[in-house]
Scaffold this motif. Sequence first.
Motif, PDB file in Angstrom:
ATOM      1  N   LEU A   1     -15.669  13.469  -2.430  1.00 21.68           N
ATOM      2  CA  LEU A   1     -15.219  12.097  -2.169  1.00 21.68           C
ATOM      3  C   LEU A   1     -15.482  11.182  -3.361  1.00 21.68           C
ATOM      4  CD1 LEU A   1     -16.311  11.646   1.565  1.00 21.68           C
ATOM      5  CD2 LEU A   1     -13.991  11.989   0.690  1.00 21.68           C
ATOM      6  N   LYS A   2     -16.609  11.369  -4.040  1.00 17.12           N
ATOM      7  CA  LYS A   2     -16.879  10.518  -5.213  1.00 17.12           C
ATOM      8  C   LYS A   2     -15.874  10.773  -6.327  1.00 17.12           C
ATOM      9  CE  LYS A   2     -21.447   8.648  -4.998  1.00 17.12           C
ATOM     10  NZ  LYS A   2     -22.475   8.002  -5.815  1.00 17.12           N
ATOM     11  N   PHE A   3     -15.414  12.011  -6.443  1.00 22.76           N
ATOM     12  CA  PHE A   3     -14.381  12.294  -7.420  1.00 22.76           C
ATOM     13  C   PHE A   3     -13.153  11.428  -7.139  1.00 22.76           C
ATOM     14  CE2 PHE A   3     -10.499  14.358  -8.759  1.00 22.76           C
ATOM     15  CZ  PHE A   3     -10.762  14.682 -10.072  1.00 22.76           C
ATOM     16  N   ILE A   4     -12.796  11.268  -5.882  1.00 25.51           N
ATOM     17  CA  ILE A   4     -11.603  10.503  -5.506  1.00 25.51           C
ATOM     18  C   ILE A   4     -11.815   9.013  -5.705  1.00 25.51           C
ATOM     19  CG2 ILE A   4     -10.108   9.861  -3.571  1.00 25.51           C
ATOM     20  CD1 ILE A   4     -10.587  12.711  -2.474  1.00 25.51           C
ATOM     21  N   VAL A   5     -12.871   8.468  -5.122  1.00 27.42           N
ATOM     22  CA  VAL A   5     -13.026   7.007  -5.144  1.00 27.42           C
ATOM     23  C   VAL A   5     -13.419   6.481  -6.519  1.00 27.42           C
ATOM     24  CG1 VAL A   5     -13.535   6.904  -2.679  1.00 27.42           C
ATOM     25  CG2 VAL A   5     -15.423   7.042  -4.314  1.00 27.42           C
ATOM     26  N   SER A   6     -13.823   7.374  -7.415  1.00 22.17           N
ATOM     27  CA  SER A   6     -14.132   6.919  -8.771  1.00 22.17           C
ATOM     28  C   SER A   6     -12.879   6.709  -9.604  1.00 22.17           C
ATOM     29  CB  SER A   6     -15.051   7.928  -9.475  1.00 22.17           C
ATOM     30  OG  SER A   6     -14.433   9.197  -9.593  1.00 22.17           O
TER      31      SER A   6
ATOM     32  N   PHE B   1       0.839  -1.193   0.000  1.00 21.94           N
ATOM     33  CA  PHE B   1       0.000   0.000   0.000  1.00 21.94           C
ATOM     34  C   PHE B   1       0.874   1.244   0.000  1.00 21.94           C
ATOM     35  CE2 PHE B   1      -3.266  -2.867   1.543  1.00 21.94           C
ATOM     36  CZ  PHE B   1      -4.470  -2.291   1.150  1.00 21.94           C
ATOM     37  N   VAL B   2       0.306   2.318  -0.529  1.00 19.69           N
ATOM     38  CA  VAL B   2       0.903   3.637  -0.383  1.00 19.69           C
ATOM     39  C   VAL B   2      -0.231   4.607  -0.060  1.00 19.69           C
ATOM     40  CG1 VAL B   2       0.745   4.127  -2.871  1.00 19.69           C
ATOM     41  CG2 VAL B   2       2.368   5.409  -1.453  1.00 19.69           C
ATOM     42  N   GLN B   3       0.068   5.582   0.790  1.00 18.36           N
ATOM     43  CA  GLN B   3      -0.922   6.593   1.167  1.00 18.36           C
ATOM     44  C   GLN B   3      -0.374   7.969   0.808  1.00 18.36           C
ATOM     45  OE1 GLN B   3      -2.660   8.551   5.252  1.00 18.36           O
ATOM     46  NE2 GLN B   3      -2.397   6.318   5.259  1.00 18.36           N
ATOM     47  N   PHE B   4      -1.218   8.780   0.141  1.00 19.07           N
ATOM     48  CA  PHE B   4      -0.778  10.124  -0.224  1.00 19.07           C
ATOM     49  C   PHE B   4      -1.989  11.018  -0.429  1.00 19.07           C
ATOM     50  CE2 PHE B   4      -0.611   7.333  -4.000  1.00 19.07           C
ATOM     51  CZ  PHE B   4      -1.537   7.931  -4.832  1.00 19.07           C
ATOM     52  N   ASN B   5      -1.704  12.297  -0.660  1.00 16.30           N
ATOM     53  CA  ASN B   5      -2.763  13.282  -0.827  1.00 16.30           C
ATOM     54  C   ASN B   5      -3.251  13.350  -2.270  1.00 16.30           C
ATOM     55  OD1 ASN B   5      -0.087  14.462  -1.322  1.00 16.30           O
ATOM     56  ND2 ASN B   5      -1.196  16.357  -1.723  1.00 16.30           N
ATOM     57  N   TYR B   6      -4.566  13.512  -2.398  1.00 18.47           N
ATOM     58  CA  TYR B   6      -5.192  13.638  -3.707  1.00 18.47           C
ATOM     59  C   TYR B   6      -6.582  14.198  -3.479  1.00 18.47           C
ATOM     60  CZ  TYR B   6      -7.381  12.085  -8.134  1.00 18.47           C
ATOM     61  OH  TYR B   6      -8.048  12.014  -9.334  1.00 18.47           O
ATOM     62  N   SER B   7      -6.988  15.143  -4.303  1.00 17.44           N
ATOM     63  CA  SER B   7      -8.325  15.719  -4.178  1.00 17.44           C
ATOM     64  C   SER B   7      -8.764  16.273  -5.509  1.00 17.44           C
ATOM     65  CB  SER B   7      -8.341  16.839  -3.118  1.00 17.44           C
ATOM     66  OG  SER B   7      -7.765  18.023  -3.654  1.00 17.44           O
ATOM     67  N   ILE B   8      -9.990  16.732  -5.568  1.00  9.32           N
ATOM     68  CA  ILE B   8     -10.530  17.313  -6.784  1.00  9.32           C
ATOM     69  C   ILE B   8      -9.778  18.581  -7.178  1.00  9.32           C
ATOM     70  CG2 ILE B   8     -12.272  18.762  -5.643  1.00  9.32           C
ATOM     71  CD1 ILE B   8     -14.237  17.881  -7.865  1.00  9.32           C
ATOM     72  N   ALA B   9      -9.102  19.213  -6.205  1.00  8.23           N
ATOM     73  CA  ALA B   9      -8.347  20.436  -6.472  1.00  8.23           C
ATOM     74  C   ALA B   9      -6.855  20.202  -6.597  1.00  8.23           C
ATOM     75  CB  ALA B   9      -8.609  21.462  -5.362  1.00  8.23           C
ATOM     76  N   THR B  10      -6.358  19.107  -6.063  1.00 11.41           N
ATOM     77  CA  THR B  10      -4.924  18.783  -6.112  1.00 11.41           C
ATOM     78  C   THR B  10      -4.781  17.444  -6.815  1.00 11.41           C
ATOM     79  OG1 THR B  10      -4.509  19.997  -4.064  1.00 11.41           O
ATOM     80  CG2 THR B  10      -2.834  18.431  -4.756  1.00 11.41           C
ATOM     81  N   ARG B  11      -4.522  17.490  -8.117  1.00 11.21           N
ATOM     82  CA  ARG B  11      -4.594  16.297  -8.960  1.00 11.21           C
ATOM     83  C   ARG B  11      -3.221  15.823  -9.436  1.00 11.21           C
ATOM     84  NH1 ARG B  11      -9.126  17.431 -13.401  1.00 11.21           N
ATOM     85  NH2 ARG B  11      -8.780  15.190 -13.736  1.00 11.21           N
TER      86      ARG B  11
ATOM     87  N   MET C   1     -17.282  12.726 -16.686  1.00  8.19           N
ATOM     88  CA  MET C   1     -17.950  13.384 -15.567  1.00  8.19           C
ATOM     89  C   MET C   1     -16.931  13.914 -14.560  1.00  8.19           C
ATOM     90  SD  MET C   1     -20.751  14.329 -14.024  1.00  8.19           S
ATOM     91  CE  MET C   1     -22.208  13.407 -14.517  1.00  8.19           C
ATOM     92  N   ARG C   2     -15.866  13.182 -14.330  1.00 10.42           N
ATOM     93  CA  ARG C   2     -14.830  13.632 -13.395  1.00 10.42           C
ATOM     94  C   ARG C   2     -14.220  14.959 -13.854  1.00 10.42           C
ATOM     95  NH1 ARG C   2     -11.871  10.659 -10.147  1.00 10.42           N
ATOM     96  NH2 ARG C   2      -9.934  11.223 -11.218  1.00 10.42           N
ATOM     97  N   GLU C   3     -13.989  15.097 -15.145  1.00 16.98           N
ATOM     98  CA  GLU C   3     -13.446  16.357 -15.648  1.00 16.98           C
ATOM     99  C   GLU C   3     -14.465  17.492 -15.478  1.00 16.98           C
ATOM    100  OE1 GLU C   3     -10.367  16.932 -16.476  1.00 16.98           O
ATOM    101  OE2 GLU C   3      -9.966  14.819 -16.019  1.00 16.98           O
ATOM    102  N   ARG C   4     -15.709  17.162 -15.686  1.00 17.97           N
ATOM    103  CA  ARG C   4     -16.759  18.174 -15.472  1.00 17.97           C
ATOM    104  C   ARG C   4     -16.808  18.607 -14.013  1.00 17.97           C
ATOM    105  NH1 ARG C   4     -23.190  17.191 -16.961  1.00 17.97           N
ATOM    106  NH2 ARG C   4     -23.848  19.383 -16.801  1.00 17.97           N
ATOM    107  N   MET C   5     -16.682  17.652 -13.118  1.00 19.77           N
ATOM    108  CA  MET C   5     -16.696  17.954 -11.694  1.00 19.77           C
ATOM    109  C   MET C   5     -15.520  18.842 -11.301  1.00 19.77           C
ATOM    110  SD  MET C   5     -17.619  14.089 -10.410  1.00 19.77           S
ATOM    111  CE  MET C   5     -17.658  14.386  -8.639  1.00 19.77           C
ATOM    112  N   ALA C   6     -14.348  18.536 -11.830  1.00 20.88           N
ATOM    113  CA  ALA C   6     -13.147  19.301 -11.465  1.00 20.88           C
ATOM    114  C   ALA C   6     -13.281  20.767 -11.870  1.00 20.88           C
ATOM    115  CB  ALA C   6     -11.921  18.673 -12.106  1.00 20.88           C
TER     116      ALA C   6
END
Length: 304
Positions: free
Chosen positions: A257-262, A193-203, A295-300
């Motif tokens: 959150l849906k942006f991330i888990v998708s 596993f690896v854990q790191f930061n990711y969000s709809i604003a930080t891609r 849809m993800r691009e539309r959301m961003a």
Amino acid sequence: MKSRRSFCAQVLASGALLATASLSDAAKKVPQVLKRPIPVAPDELLPVIGMGTWNTFDVGSTMADRAPLIEVLRSFYAAGGRVIDSSPMYGKAEAVTGDLLRQMDHRDMFLATKVWTSGRDNGIAQIEQSMGLLRTARLDLLQIHNLVDWRTHVPTLRALRDQGKVRYLGITHYTVAAHGDLEAALREQPFDFVQFNYSIATRAAEQRLLPYCQEHRIGVLINRPFEEGELFTVVRQKKLPGYAREIGCSSWAQFFLKFIVSHPAVTAVIPATSRMNHMQDNLRAGSGPMPDAAMRERMAKELT
């Protein structure tokens, strides 16, 4: 999270809350969270919405301190949530998590914590202490926190896995600046596993880290999904777009959150909260239709 931290006007009756074993009607209505396979062990599934404990579980020992947290955990568990992430860095969070899970007798949580120190012997001692605080003889995931002395700790983690005390090994960080170092570590050692930061604003992770993990079957846990609450500030005066209904979103938290888990490389996201209504809101992001790439691009674009 800045805009989600205001306390409820009505104070919970902590003694009664801790005594009851039943969930509120609202908690029972939260749909079961979708699951994804662990890449290195595809027969084992993890719910896509997990829970962090940074700040939120660093509380005192009184019933008043802990009453909201046990309701959060019950709501989390009832919706199928299992992944709980902590660290020695998080103050009392490991101890509080261990105490509450023992009280609830939930033995099937996926417990993840970290080693956050320098030196082999210090690492071994810290890991033993964490297991004691979490009240477990086996960790599901042991991670090297923020890359601290990571090469020194790898042999210790492997030995613990060989002894059956740890199931999976991981490494973490929380800044974009460390993504290159994380990728280098993943190329050098076979982490699960690896854990790191990711969000709809930080891609930034979409450029290299996420594709690398997907290609090499590395589980991904995402931290800082709300940018420490800054995302809610950005959309404070903005209405949720109407098309959000198409992907089952009724709040900005679910939208983020849906942006991330998708993203197909993401195994789970681990938002932290000490509020049951926020936990229920987060959990709803793990069910229903997921956005596709378009849809993800539309959301961003909502954040630009």
